[in-house]
Design an enzyme around this catalytic site. Structure first.
Site, PDB file in Angstrom:
ATOM      1  N   HIS A  12     -17.577 -17.299  -9.323  1.00 33.25           N
ATOM      2  CA  HIS A  12     -17.268 -16.565  -7.223  1.00 33.25           C
ATOM      3  C   HIS A  12     -18.797 -15.973  -7.142  1.00 33.25           C
ATOM      4  O   HIS A  12     -18.361 -15.201  -6.130  1.00 33.25           O
ATOM      5  CB  HIS A  12     -16.354 -16.769  -7.872  1.00 33.25           C
ATOM      6  CG  HIS A  12     -15.196 -17.489  -7.955  1.00 33.25           C
ATOM      7  ND1 HIS A  12     -13.643 -16.746  -7.812  1.00 33.25           N
ATOM      8  CD2 HIS A  12     -14.847 -18.489  -8.315  1.00 33.25           C
ATOM      9  CE1 HIS A  12     -12.655 -18.067  -7.873  1.00 33.25           C
ATOM     10  NE2 HIS A  12     -13.737 -18.625  -8.360  1.00 33.25           N
ATOM     11  N   HIS A  16     -14.371 -12.701 -16.220  1.00 35.42           N
ATOM     12  CA  HIS A  16     -14.360 -13.169 -14.325  1.00 35.42           C
ATOM     13  C   HIS A  16     -16.245 -13.684 -14.313  1.00 35.42           C
ATOM     14  O   HIS A  16     -17.093 -12.561 -13.972  1.00 35.42           O
ATOM     15  CB  HIS A  16     -14.737 -12.401 -13.585  1.00 35.42           C
ATOM     16  CG  HIS A  16     -14.583 -12.825 -12.399  1.00 35.42           C
ATOM     17  ND1 HIS A  16     -14.766 -13.648 -12.129  1.00 35.42           N
ATOM     18  CD2 HIS A  16     -13.630 -12.279 -10.990  1.00 35.42           C
ATOM     19  CE1 HIS A  16     -14.337 -14.061 -10.187  1.00 35.42           C
ATOM     20  NE2 HIS A  16     -13.782 -13.550  -9.997  1.00 35.42           N
ATOM     21  N   TYR A  29     -20.034 -13.430  -8.884  1.00 38.61           N
ATOM     22  CA  TYR A  29     -19.901 -11.366  -9.197  1.00 38.61           C
ATOM     23  C   TYR A  29     -21.117 -11.395 -10.204  1.00 38.61           C
ATOM     24  O   TYR A  29     -21.495 -12.198 -10.520  1.00 38.61           O
ATOM     25  CB  TYR A  29     -18.312 -11.141  -9.111  1.00 38.61           C
ATOM     26  CG  TYR A  29     -17.939 -11.711  -8.292  1.00 38.61           C
ATOM     27  CD1 TYR A  29     -17.157 -10.464  -7.064  1.00 38.61           C
ATOM     28  CD2 TYR A  29     -16.154 -12.558  -8.156  1.00 38.61           C
ATOM     29  CE1 TYR A  29     -17.502 -10.783  -5.798  1.00 38.61           C
ATOM     30  CE2 TYR A  29     -16.028 -12.081  -6.360  1.00 38.61           C
ATOM     31  CZ  TYR A  29     -15.928 -11.755  -6.315  1.00 38.61           C
ATOM     32  OH  TYR A  29     -15.109 -11.865  -4.710  1.00 38.61           O
TER      33      TYR A  29
END
Ligand SMILES: Cc1cc2nc3c(=O)[nH]c(=O)nc-3n(C[C@H](O)[C@H](O)[C@H](O)COP(=O)(O)O)c2cc1C
Length: 375
Positions: free
Chosen positions: A182, A179, A184
């Site tokens: 976004h 990930h 993070y």
């Protein structure tokens, strides 16, 4: 008397072609987008989570990207209902998820997640752990609320991602998704708004990509050569939907090239509306540019089958069904390779079966009430 079977629909023809990501063959072009659901007490995915994913695989989703799942670092998350990808019971739960998805004919990768400076200290599962990030700066620019990561912290997090990836392979997953989107942790390094470092991990786009590249390289070294590594990234950040990592294709290439070189097998380019062009002078969307710049298979996402984006969905807004002809045109032109579907698949576990079966008239609008259950 023989009956001629109906001609397959255009959607079925285009979407049901298999696709390869490194050593993995995905049976069709439909992926489930990663969606945090918070239905895993103590970070353990239970039988309801198993059947939630299994239902979608059995109904034709070719590749499931799980909800974000925390890597084994105390600062990685801030909920004890988000599943973890470390710990015996947690991994035993995940192994059942992978097995059930395979039984339904699908493939599955966990989305490995560290939230970095999004964390509020005091929250579970490890209340004392500080928020950590490249410079201790929140997405809104607030300073002095978290810890700028030391080399030791960087090494620990790199190790946590590598261990999670090794666990994924060991317990039967088909690959991993990292990930990097976004806002993070990995994205906090990629984005100049949160990365103010003056060492080798900050500065120009290549330096800002160094931490993610080191994680990818560590994962690559830990898993088998044919085990796919997918990297998800986005221009947008939570709390800052209109900011961009890259203003030009050249800037984007500077960020993506070191990631591809470190061992990414496919990119997952997260946008809110797949039909929007990313840069002036071309119709290509972010996934299209990513494929053009890196030569890697790419996954697109963002309001597939729906007319309103997911930010409205969080605010409780529904969304009407939207046709997918433009999406099919783009797939046919090989602008990108796969299509990830979020809310439409939350709403309707049978979404893929309906689309592959040419039953587009049976698709239902998205109702935000779907967020409340794991049906
Ligand atoms: C309830 C919900 C949870 C989400 N959680 C994650 C997540 O854990 N990881 C991630 O990368 N994106 C997450 N997203 C974003 C989705 O993966 C997807 O990119 C977004 O919903 C757009 O797709 P859609 O318009 O088809 O819903 C989430 C979205 C929703 C609606």
């Amino acid at each position: 008397m023989s009956v001629t079977p109906p001609a397959p629909s255009r959607a079925a023809e285009i979407l049901s072609r298999p696709v390869s990501i490194n050593g993995l063959t995905v049976p069709n072009r439909i992926a489930m987008a990663p969606m945090t659901r918070m239905f895993s007490p103590d970070g353990i995915p239970g039988e309801d989570v198993v059947s939630y994913y299994a239902r979608r695989a059995a109904a034709g989703v070719g590749l499931i990207v799980t909800e974000g799942t925390y890597v084994g670092h105390d600062s990685a998350g801030q909920s004890d209902r988000v599943p973890r990808f470390h710990g015996e019971e947690q991994l035993a739960g995940w192994a059942k998820v992978a097995e059930a998805v395979h039984a339904g004919g699908g493939t599955i990768v966990p989305q490995l997640w560290h939230i970095g400076m999004v964390r509020n200290q005091g929250e579970p599962p490890f209340a004392d752990a500080p928020a950590v990030g490249p410079s201790g700066v929140r997405l809104d620019g607030t300073e002095g609320v978290g810890k700028a990561m030391t080399q030791r912290d960087l090494d620990d997090v790199i190790g946590a991602f590598a261990q999670a990836a090794a666990a994924a392979e060991r317990i039967g997953f088909d690959g991993v998704e990292l990930h990097g989107a976004h806002g993070y942790l990995l994205d906090q390094f990629l984005w100049s708004g949160t990365n103010r470092r003056t060492d080798a991990y900050g500065g120009d786009p290549v330096a800002r990509a160094k931490f993610a590249a080191e994680i990818i390289a560590a994962v690559r070294e830990t898993v088998s050569a044919e085990f796919p590594i997918i990297f998800r990234y986005s221009q947008w950040k939570q709390e800052a939907y209109d900011v961009r990592l890259a203003e030009t294709p050249e800037e984007l290439e500077a960020i993506l090239a070191p990631l591809a070189a470190a061992g990414v097998d496919a990119f997952h380019a997260s946008t809110r509306r797949y039909w929007l062009p990313e840069f002036d002078g071309s119709d290509l969307n972010l996934a299209g540019w990513t494929k053009k710049l890196t030569g890697k298979p790419t996954i697109t996402v963002g309001s597939v089958g729906l007319d309103g984006d997911f930010i409205g969905g969080f605010a409780g807004e529904g969304s009407q069904v939207k046709g997918i002809d433009d999406l099919l045109d783009r797939l046919e032109r090989d602008e990108f390779d796969m299509v990830a579907v979020g809310r439409a698949l939350l709403q309707d576990p049978e979404w893929a079966a309906k689309v592959l079966g040419g039953r587009l008239d049976e698709l239902a609008p998205y109702d935000a009430a779907a967020l409340k259950t794991l049906s």
